[in-house]
Motif scaffolding. Structure first.
Motif, PDB file in Angstrom:
ATOM      1  N   TRP A 100       0.404  -1.067   0.184  1.00 49.69           N
ATOM      2  CA  TRP A 100       0.267   0.094   0.421  1.00 49.69           C
ATOM      3  C   TRP A 100       0.748   1.499   0.070  1.00 49.69           C
ATOM      4  N   LEU A 101       1.520   1.359   0.624  1.00 48.36           N
ATOM      5  CA  LEU A 101       2.174   2.139   0.977  1.00 48.36           C
ATOM      6  C   LEU A 101       3.629   2.788  -0.014  1.00 48.36           C
ATOM      7  N   LEU A 102       4.295   1.805  -0.360  1.00 46.91           N
ATOM      8  CA  LEU A 102       5.878   2.256  -1.308  1.00 46.91           C
ATOM      9  C   LEU A 102       5.524   1.771  -3.066  1.00 46.91           C
ATOM     10  N   SER A 103       4.290   0.930  -3.455  1.00 52.45           N
ATOM     11  CA  SER A 103       3.927   0.702  -4.655  1.00 52.45           C
ATOM     12  C   SER A 103       3.103   2.549  -5.547  1.00 52.45           C
ATOM     13  N   PRO A 104       2.845   3.692  -4.607  1.00 53.38           N
ATOM     14  CA  PRO A 104       2.250   4.249  -5.694  1.00 53.38           C
ATOM     15  C   PRO A 104       2.970   5.226  -6.120  1.00 53.38           C
ATOM     16  N   VAL A 105       3.025   5.408  -7.301  1.00 56.66           N
ATOM     17  CA  VAL A 105       4.187   6.194  -7.880  1.00 56.66           C
ATOM     18  C   VAL A 105       3.623   7.850  -7.821  1.00 56.66           C
ATOM     19  N   GLY A 106       4.008   9.124  -7.263  1.00 57.48           N
ATOM     20  CA  GLY A 106       4.491  10.204  -7.294  1.00 57.48           C
ATOM     21  C   GLY A 106       4.020  10.986  -5.768  1.00 57.48           C
ATOM     22  N   TYR A 107       3.832  11.714  -6.313  1.00 59.12           N
ATOM     23  CA  TYR A 107       2.555  12.526  -4.384  1.00 59.12           C
ATOM     24  C   TYR A 107       1.598  11.737  -4.537  1.00 59.12           C
ATOM     25  N   GLN A 108       1.306  11.531  -3.664  1.00 60.94           N
ATOM     26  CA  GLN A 108      -0.698  10.710  -2.509  1.00 60.94           C
ATOM     27  C   GLN A 108      -0.897  12.045  -1.759  1.00 60.94           C
ATOM     28  N   LYS A 109      -1.795  11.789  -1.656  1.00 62.70           N
ATOM     29  CA  LYS A 109      -2.725  12.562  -0.728  1.00 62.70           C
ATOM     30  C   LYS A 109      -2.324  11.963   0.763  1.00 62.70           C
ATOM     31  N   LEU A 110      -2.268  12.531   1.581  1.00 64.07           N
ATOM     32  CA  LEU A 110      -1.583  11.753   3.126  1.00 64.07           C
ATOM     33  C   LEU A 110      -2.551  13.046   3.623  1.00 64.07           C
ATOM     34  N   GLN A 111      -3.226  12.371   4.601  1.00 60.07           N
ATOM     35  CA  GLN A 111      -4.102  12.650   5.839  1.00 60.07           C
ATOM     36  C   GLN A 111      -4.388  12.480   6.411  1.00 60.07           C
ATOM     37  N   ASP A 112      -4.366  12.594   8.123  1.00 51.41           N
ATOM     38  CA  ASP A 112      -4.724  11.991   9.992  1.00 51.41           C
ATOM     39  C   ASP A 112      -5.899  12.162  10.308  1.00 51.41           C
ATOM     40  N   THR A 113      -6.349  11.814  11.278  1.00 49.17           N
ATOM     41  CA  THR A 113      -7.073  12.463  12.361  1.00 49.17           C
ATOM     42  C   THR A 113      -6.471  13.142  13.475  1.00 49.17           C
ATOM     43  N   TYR A 114      -5.301  13.619  13.502  1.00 50.89           N
ATOM     44  CA  TYR A 114      -4.516  14.439  14.579  1.00 50.89           C
ATOM     45  C   TYR A 114      -4.837  16.167  13.906  1.00 50.89           C
ATOM     46  N   ASP A 115      -5.094  16.230  12.743  1.00 51.38           N
ATOM     47  CA  ASP A 115      -4.820  17.545  11.539  1.00 51.38           C
ATOM     48  C   ASP A 115      -6.110  17.198  10.530  1.00 51.38           C
ATOM     49  N   PRO A 116      -7.385  16.922  11.195  1.00 51.17           N
ATOM     50  CA  PRO A 116      -8.310  16.414   9.857  1.00 51.17           C
ATOM     51  C   PRO A 116      -8.598  17.297   8.955  1.00 51.17           C
ATOM     52  N   ASP A 117      -8.416  19.347   8.962  1.00 57.01           N
ATOM     53  CA  ASP A 117      -8.793  20.269   8.383  1.00 57.01           C
ATOM     54  C   ASP A 117      -7.710  20.720   7.277  1.00 57.01           C
ATOM     55  N   PHE A 118      -6.474  20.211   7.333  1.00 55.60           N
ATOM     56  CA  PHE A 118      -5.715  19.782   6.271  1.00 55.60           C
ATOM     57  C   PHE A 118      -5.220  18.456   5.753  1.00 55.60           C
ATOM     58  N   PHE A 119      -4.165  18.650   4.525  1.00 59.88           N
ATOM     59  CA  PHE A 119      -3.730  17.487   3.933  1.00 59.88           C
ATOM     60  C   PHE A 119      -2.876  17.860   3.587  1.00 59.88           C
ATOM     61  N   ARG A 120      -1.948  16.606   3.153  1.00 58.33           N
ATOM     62  CA  ARG A 120      -0.380  17.186   2.870  1.00 58.33           C
ATOM     63  C   ARG A 120      -0.322  16.283   1.400  1.00 58.33           C
ATOM     64  N   MET A 121       0.698  16.610   0.167  1.00 61.09           N
ATOM     65  CA  MET A 121       0.803  15.464  -0.539  1.00 61.09           C
ATOM     66  C   MET A 121       1.708  14.936  -0.624  1.00 61.09           C
ATOM     67  N   ALA A 122       2.714  13.143  -0.254  1.00 57.28           N
ATOM     68  CA  ALA A 122       3.034  13.263  -0.355  1.00 57.28           C
ATOM     69  C   ALA A 122       4.320  11.959  -0.869  1.00 57.28           C
ATOM     70  N   VAL A 123       5.211  11.354  -0.341  1.00 56.54           N
ATOM     71  CA  VAL A 123       5.836  10.282  -1.478  1.00 56.54           C
ATOM     72  C   VAL A 123       6.088   9.133   0.009  1.00 56.54           C
ATOM     73  N   CYS A 124       6.143   8.220  -0.168  1.00 55.75           N
ATOM     74  CA  CYS A 124       6.706   7.023   1.003  1.00 55.75           C
ATOM     75  C   CYS A 124       7.739   6.521   0.698  1.00 55.75           C
ATOM     76  N   THR A 125       8.642   6.691   0.673  1.00 55.35           N
ATOM     77  CA  THR A 125       9.858   5.918   0.287  1.00 55.35           C
ATOM     78  C   THR A 125      10.929   4.954   0.641  1.00 55.35           C
ATOM     79  N   GLU A 126      10.872   5.038   2.008  1.00 58.21           N
ATOM     80  CA  GLU A 126      11.644   5.438   3.597  1.00 58.21           C
ATOM     81  C   GLU A 126      11.487   3.696   3.405  1.00 58.21           C
ATOM     82  N   ALA A 127      12.346   2.398   3.418  1.00 59.28           N
ATOM     83  CA  ALA A 127      11.996   1.064   4.205  1.00 59.28           C
ATOM     84  C   ALA A 127      11.499   1.062   5.650  1.00 59.28           C
ATOM     85  N   MET A 128      10.626   0.298   5.893  1.00 53.98           N
ATOM     86  CA  MET A 128      10.451  -0.176   6.600  1.00 53.98           C
ATOM     87  C   MET A 128      10.421  -0.543   7.213  1.00 53.98           C
TER      88      MET A 128
END
Length: 258
Positions: A100-128
């Motif tokens: 789920w986290l490592l297969s998307p290519v390019g920036y994707q929408k990232l949002q969380d319940t800590y800060d639900p009124d905002f979102f970021r454009m993000a990419v997950c590239t680091e090993a888990m």
């Protein structure tokens, strides 16, 4: 004589079933789909400004050079880290989370319940790395490399204007909106002190002020507009007006902050 009982530290794994958990969404999927929850927020860090400092011999202070156009400041990407955990079914869940986290290519929408009124454009590239406990649970750090903007969810909603109106940017940073201009012939769109002449309109023209493109159902139509630059919505109030064959304007303001 009364006394205070010793305060016990409770791990996130001990909280299973006791409290509502936090979660995030990324690339159109929620961590809840994987029974993966967050145990620590990483959403409040700010990006660094893209500046260079030069020391000058025999002179106090450094010379600061902004890597942006005059009067503006450019911001660098920022790493946002979450502490996450899940229970049971570890082999299948770890494989699913990595896909789920490592297969998307390019920036994707990232949002969380800590800060639900905002979102970021993000990419997950680091090993888990999964820290598996004796309780058949696992915890891990999720690190996302994000663009510096925190986009307002409210700022993604389209506002329809039927006549001259004011838009209020609640943040300190100029927004690059999308205008959908309706009409039956050419006209002039006024955004604050800026203007865009649209020589011909067939149903509508979309103006993307971030990509500096105009298009309609038939494709790009930049040749039909005339403007010194695509306008922005600065902090505070901006008046939107029009003349000619324009009949209405829809605005997606795209407010953002850091």
């Amino acid at each position: 004589m009364g006394y205070l009982p010793e305060k016990k530290t409770v791990s996130q794994f001990d909280l299973k079933g006791r409290f509502a958990r936090q979660y995030l969404s990324f690339a159109g999927k929620s961590s809840k789909d994987f029974l993966l929850y967050l145990s620590g927020p990483g959403v409040y860090d700010s990006p660094a400004a893209d500046v260079e400092s030069t020391s000058v011999p025999d002179r106090n202070g450094d010379i600061i050079s902004e890597n942006a156009r005059a009067g503006r400041r450019r911001y660098q990407n920022v790493d946002i880290k979450y502490e996450a955990f899940f229970f049971n079914g570890l082999p299948a869940k770890t494989a699913a989370v990595k896909s789920w986290l490592l297969s998307p290519v390019g920036y994707q929408k990232l949002q969380d319940t800590y800060d639900p009124d905002f979102f970021r454009m993000a990419v997950c590239t680091e090993a888990m790395e999964f820290d598996v406990t004796a309780q058949k649970a696992a915890k891990m750090d999720l690190v996302f490399n994000c663009k510096p903007q925190r986009w307002s969810v409210e700022g993604q909603r389209t506002v329809r204007l039927e006549s001259r109106s004011n838009l209020m940017n609640p943040f300190a940073f100029p927004a690059q909106p999308i205008f959908k201009v309706y009409g039956d012939s050419g006209g002039v769109l006024y955004v604050g002190d800026e203007s865009i002449t649209i020589h011909s309109i067939k149903d509508y023209v979309l103006l993307n002020c971030e990509t500096h493109n105009a298009y309609n159902a038939g494709g790009f139509c930049n040749e039909t507009i005339l403007s010194d630059d695509f306008p922005e919505l600065p902090a505070g109030k901006t008046q939107i007006a029009w003349t000619g064959g324009i009949t209405a304007v829809e605005v997606t303001p795209r407010w953002w902050t850091l």
